[in-house]
Design a protein around this motif. Structure first.
Motif, mmCIF file in Angstrom:
data_model
loop_
_atom_site.group_PDB
_atom_site.id
_atom_site.type_symbol
_atom_site.label_atom_id
_atom_site.label_comp_id
_atom_site.label_asym_id
_atom_site.label_seq_id
_atom_site.Cartn_x
_atom_site.Cartn_y
_atom_site.Cartn_z
ATOM 1 N N ILE A 150 10.848 50.451 70.720
ATOM 2 C CA ILE A 150 11.680 51.660 70.657
ATOM 3 C C ILE A 150 11.433 52.397 69.351
ATOM 4 N N ILE A 151 11.412 51.641 68.239
ATOM 5 C CA ILE A 151 11.241 52.265 66.919
ATOM 6 C C ILE A 151 9.861 52.895 66.793
ATOM 7 N N SER A 152 8.817 52.173 67.192
ATOM 8 C CA SER A 152 7.464 52.726 67.057
ATOM 9 C C SER A 152 7.283 53.946 67.956
ATOM 10 N N ASP A 153 7.827 53.890 69.197
ATOM 11 C CA ASP A 153 7.716 55.050 70.087
ATOM 12 C C ASP A 153 8.449 56.259 69.517
ATOM 13 N N LYS A 154 9.636 56.032 68.964
ATOM 14 C CA LYS A 154 10.398 57.136 68.367
ATOM 15 C C LYS A 154 9.634 57.762 67.208
ATOM 16 N N LEU A 155 9.081 56.929 66.356
ATOM 17 C CA LEU A 155 8.351 57.452 65.195
ATOM 18 C C LEU A 155 7.118 58.243 65.627
ATOM 19 N N MET A 156 6.351 57.697 66.579
ATOM 20 C CA MET A 156 5.137 58.403 67.010
ATOM 21 C C MET A 156 5.475 59.692 67.753
ATOM 22 N N ILE A 202 6.692 49.833 57.335
ATOM 23 C CA ILE A 202 5.893 50.859 58.005
ATOM 24 C C ILE A 202 5.557 51.954 57.001
ATOM 25 N N GLY A 203 4.285 52.311 56.908
ATOM 26 C CA GLY A 203 3.886 53.386 56.016
ATOM 27 C C GLY A 203 2.564 53.113 55.335
ATOM 28 N N GLU A 204 2.100 54.112 54.618
ATOM 29 C CA GLU A 204 0.788 54.011 53.973
ATOM 30 C C GLU A 204 0.695 52.830 53.021
ATOM 31 N N VAL A 205 1.810 52.468 52.374
ATOM 32 C CA VAL A 205 1.759 51.361 51.409
ATOM 33 C C VAL A 205 1.413 50.044 52.077
ATOM 34 N N ALA A 206 1.749 49.914 53.387
ATOM 35 C CA ALA A 206 1.426 48.672 54.091
ATOM 36 C C ALA A 206 -0.080 48.466 54.177
ATOM 37 N N GLY A 207 -0.834 49.557 54.087
ATOM 38 C CA GLY A 207 -2.289 49.444 54.096
ATOM 39 C C GLY A 207 -2.861 48.887 52.814
ATOM 40 N N LEU A 208 -2.024 48.802 51.765
ATOM 41 C CA LEU A 208 -2.485 48.234 50.492
ATOM 42 C C LEU A 208 -2.469 46.712 50.509
ATOM 43 N N TYR A 209 -1.854 46.126 51.537
ATOM 44 C CA TYR A 209 -1.784 44.664 51.598
ATOM 45 C C TYR A 209 -3.164 44.059 51.742
ATOM 46 N N VAL A 217 -0.751 45.169 61.152
ATOM 47 C CA VAL A 217 -1.122 45.858 62.382
ATOM 48 C C VAL A 217 -0.977 47.362 62.146
ATOM 49 N N SER A 218 -1.124 48.130 63.210
ATOM 50 C CA SER A 218 -0.860 49.563 63.147
ATOM 51 C C SER A 218 0.383 49.872 63.963
ATOM 52 N N LEU A 219 0.918 51.060 63.784
ATOM 53 C CA LEU A 219 2.174 51.418 64.447
ATOM 54 C C LEU A 219 2.043 51.343 65.971
ATOM 55 N N CYS A 220 0.903 51.763 66.507
ATOM 56 C CA CYS A 220 0.750 51.795 67.964
ATOM 57 C C CYS A 220 0.560 50.401 68.565
ATOM 58 N N THR A 221 0.199 49.418 67.735
ATOM 59 C CA THR A 221 -0.002 48.050 68.250
ATOM 60 C C THR A 221 1.119 47.100 67.835
ATOM 61 N N ALA A 227 12.856 62.935 60.044
ATOM 62 C CA ALA A 227 12.743 62.637 58.614
ATOM 63 C C ALA A 227 12.054 61.296 58.387
ATOM 64 N N LEU A 228 12.382 60.300 59.217
ATOM 65 C CA LEU A 228 11.783 58.972 59.061
ATOM 66 C C LEU A 228 10.307 58.968 59.398
ATOM 67 N N SER A 229 9.859 59.952 60.172
ATOM 68 C CA SER A 229 8.459 59.994 60.604
ATOM 69 C C SER A 229 7.564 60.775 59.657
ATOM 70 N N ALA A 230 8.120 61.272 58.576
ATOM 71 C CA ALA A 230 7.332 62.061 57.636
ATOM 72 C C ALA A 230 6.240 61.216 56.999
ATOM 73 N N PRO A 231 5.071 61.794 56.719
ATOM 74 C CA PRO A 231 4.012 61.039 56.035
ATOM 75 C C PRO A 231 4.395 60.742 54.588
ATOM 76 N N HIS A 232 3.710 59.782 54.001
ATOM 77 C CA HIS A 232 3.954 59.389 52.601
ATOM 78 C C HIS A 232 5.418 58.966 52.405
ATOM 79 N N HIS A 233 5.926 58.276 53.391
ATOM 80 C CA HIS A 233 7.297 57.786 53.361
ATOM 81 C C HIS A 233 7.288 56.354 53.882
#
Length: 459
Positions: free
Chosen positions: A382-388, A436-443, A414-418, A363-369
Motif C-alpha cells: 500500500i505504501i509503495s503504491d501510494k508513493l509511486m 525509503i529515499g536516496e540515502v538508502a542507496g548509500l548503504y 531493494v527498490s521501491l517497486c520491488t 509531500a512524502l513522495s517528494a525527491p531528496h526526502h
C-alpha cells in the motif's frame, strides 16, 4: 582476593608526595580532591607547588601515608628507601613490589567513592572496569552523596535503631527527595525528605525508552531507573540483555504486542500501571526505542495523569536513529536528502486494508526526502503504491533493517517497486524498519564486500 580494599579517611591527616613527571602530577590531582594536608617534594623541580628537593626524615614523621611517583625505577627506589625511614604506609606508583598498599582505580562521586583494585597486578583491567562502573553510576550521584551526608546526622537522631534507619534510607534513596537531590537542589531535597519520613509512600511511573535493542544504547538514566525499579512493565521490542540489567528482585510484567496479536490490551496496561503505582511502587514502563515515537507513550501519560499518578519520561534512542546508524546510512545528507519524516504503517484500530493512514502522500513522495516507516511490513505494498502513484520513482532505493542494532540484525536493499515482493518472499521474523529515499542507496553491505575481497585474494 589478593588485596583488601579499604576506605582511608584523610581529613586532618598529612600525606606526603615525592615525585616528578606525569605520574606525580596525576597523583597530585587525585590527592587534591581529598581533605588531606599535602606535603610535596620534587627533587627534579617540575611538580607544581612542591619543594625542589628530597624530604628530610623529620618531614615524614607525621605522615599518614606516603606516595612516591617516579617513572625511573632507580629514582623510585631512592624515594622508597627514604620513605622507609618513616613508619607511614608507602605506595610506589607502578612498582607494587616496593609498595605497602596500592591505590585503586577510583570512581569519584563526592562522599561516595568506589575503588576497583587488582592487587597491583592488572591496573589496566582496573581502569577498564572503572569505566564500566562510571557508566552505571552517573555524575548526578555526587549530589545524592552530598544529600545523604547532610541527612545522615539527623536520621541518627530520629532513628537510633540501625534497622529502622536502614529501612528509612531504602525508602528515601528511591523517593522524590533523591530525584530532587540529583539536580543539585540539596536543601530542597533535605526538606522534602524530612517532611515525608512519616508520610505514606506514594508511587511513581517512569516511561523509559530502552532503545532499538543494543543494551549499550541505554541512557545512563534509563540504566539507573532499571536498577531502582520495584516493578518493570516491558514490551516485546525490549532488546535481549536489557532486562538482565534490571533490579533482580523487581516484579516483572510482560505486555508485549505483535501484529494482529495484542496479548495485553492498551487499556489493561493503563490499569496495571495505575494499580502498581497506587501500591506505592516505583514503576518503570520500559519501551523499545523512544516512548514518544510510535510507542503509545502519550496515551499512557494521559491515563496516568487522569488517575493522579506522578509520571516522568526518560527518552531513548529511537529505532530510526539506531538502525540507520547501525547500517551507516545517514537519514539526511546535503547531496541526497534535506528532510526526513517518520511514519507508521499501522493504523490505531489495526484496519489498514485499504488506507493505512491519512497522510500527505504528495509531500512524502517528494525527491531528496527520506521516509522512515515503522511497522510497515504488512502494509508495504500500500505504501509503495501510494508513493509511486504520487510521483516517487519506482527505482528509489529502499533499505529494510530487521532487528536493528542487535546481534541478529539483517538488512535487505531493494527498490521501491520491488519492496512488497521482497518482503513477501523473505518476511522479517523480528521488528523491521523501512528506510525509503536516496540515502538508502548509500548503504554498503560490508560483509558481502569482505567476502568478495577474500574470494578475489584466494583466487
Amino acid at each position: 582476593m589478593l588485596a583488601l580494599p579499604l576506605s582511608w579517611p584523610l581529613e586532618n591527616r598529612q600525606v606526603v608526595l615525592i615525585g616528578a613527571g606525569a605520574w606525580a602530577t596525576r597523583k597530585l590531582t587525585l590527592l587534591r580532591r581529598t581533605p588531606a594536608t599535602l606535603h610535596l617534594f620534587a627533587p627534579l623541580a617540575d611538580l607544581a607547588d612542591a619543594l625542589p628537593r628530597w624530604p628530610q626524615p623529620a618531614e615524614l614523621a607525621d605522615a599518614a601515608l606516603i606516595i612516591v611517583a617516579f617513572e625511573d625505577r632507580a629514582m623510585a627506589e631512592k624515594g622508597a628507601a627514604l620513605a622507609r625511614t618513616s613508619r607511614a604506609p608507602l605506595n610506589v606508583v607502578d612498582f607494587p613490589d616496593l609498595s605497602d598498599f596500592h591505590v585503586p582505580a577510583i570512581i569519584d562521586r563526592g562522599s561516595l567513592s568506589i575503588g576497583v583494585a587488582t592487587g597491583g597486578t592488572a591496573p589496566v583491567l582496573a581502569r577498564e572496569t572503572r569505566r564500566k562502573i562510571e557508566a552505571a553510576v552517573p555524575p548526578s550521584e555526587t549530589h545524592v552523596a552530598a544529600f545523604a551526608t547532610a541527612l545522615s546526622p539527623r536520621l541518627r537522631e530520629i532513628f537510633p535503631n540501625t534497622d529502622d534507619r536502614r529501612r528509612v534510607w531504602e525508602t528515601l534513596l528511591q523517593s522524590p527527595a533523591a530525584e530532587v537531590a540529583r539536580t543539585g537542589r540539596i536543601d530542597e531535597a533535605l526538606a522534602l525528605a524530612l517532611s515525608h519520613i512519616d508520610a505514606p509512600r506514594t508511587g511513581v511511573v517512569h516511561l523509559v525508552g530502552a532503545g532499538p535493542g543494543d543494551p549499550e544504547l541505554l541512557t545512563l538514566k534509563a540504566l539507573r531507573l532499571l536498577s531502582e525499579a520495584d516493578v518493570i512493565v516491558y514490551d516485546r521490542l525490549v532488546g535481549d540483555g536489557i532486562m538482565d540489567l534490571a533490579r533482580r528482585d523487581a516484579d516483572r510484567f510482560y505486555v508485549g504486542k505483535e501484529r494482529s496479536n495484542h496479548s495485553v490490551p492498551q487499556a489493561q496496561i493503563h490499569e496495571l500501571l495505575v494499580e502498581q503505582a497506587r501500591l506505592g511502587k516505583r514503576v518503570v514502563r520500559l519501551k523499545g526505542g523512544d516512548p514518544f515515537v510510535f510507542g503509545r507513550g502519550g496515551e499512557e501519560v494521559e491515563a496516568l495523569r487522569q488517575a493522579g499518578i506522578d509520571v516522568h519520561i526518560t527518552p531513548g534512542v529511537t529505532a530510526a536513529l539506531g538502525c540507520a546508524a547501525s547500517a551507516a546510512v545517514p537519514l539526511t545528507h546535503r547531496d541526497h536528502a534535506q528532510s526526513v519524516t517518520f511514519i507508521t504503517g499501522h493504523a490505531k484500530d489495526g484496519d489498514s486494508e485499504n488506507n493505512p493512514l491519512m497522510l500527505d502522500w504528495s509531500a512524502l513522495s517528494a525527491p531528496h526526502h527520506t521516509l522512515v516507516v515503522y511497522m510497515g511490513v504488512a502494509t508495504a505494498k500500500i505504501i509503495s503504491d501510494k508513493l509511486m502513484s504520487h510521483g516517487r520513482m519506482p527505482d528509489t532505493p529502499v533499505l529494510v533493517i530487521e532487528n536493528g542494532t542487535r546481534r541478529n540484525e539483517r538488512r535487505m536493499q531493494v527498490s521501491l517497486c520491488t519492496l512488497a515482493d521482497a518482503l513477501h518472499a523473505t518476511p522479517p521474523e523480528g521488528p523491521a524498519l523501512v528506510i525509503i529515499g536516496e540515502v538508502a542507496g548509500l548503504y554498503q553491505d560490508t560483509a558481502a564486500a569482505v567476502i568478495t575481497e577474500t574470494l578475489r585474494i584466494n583466487a
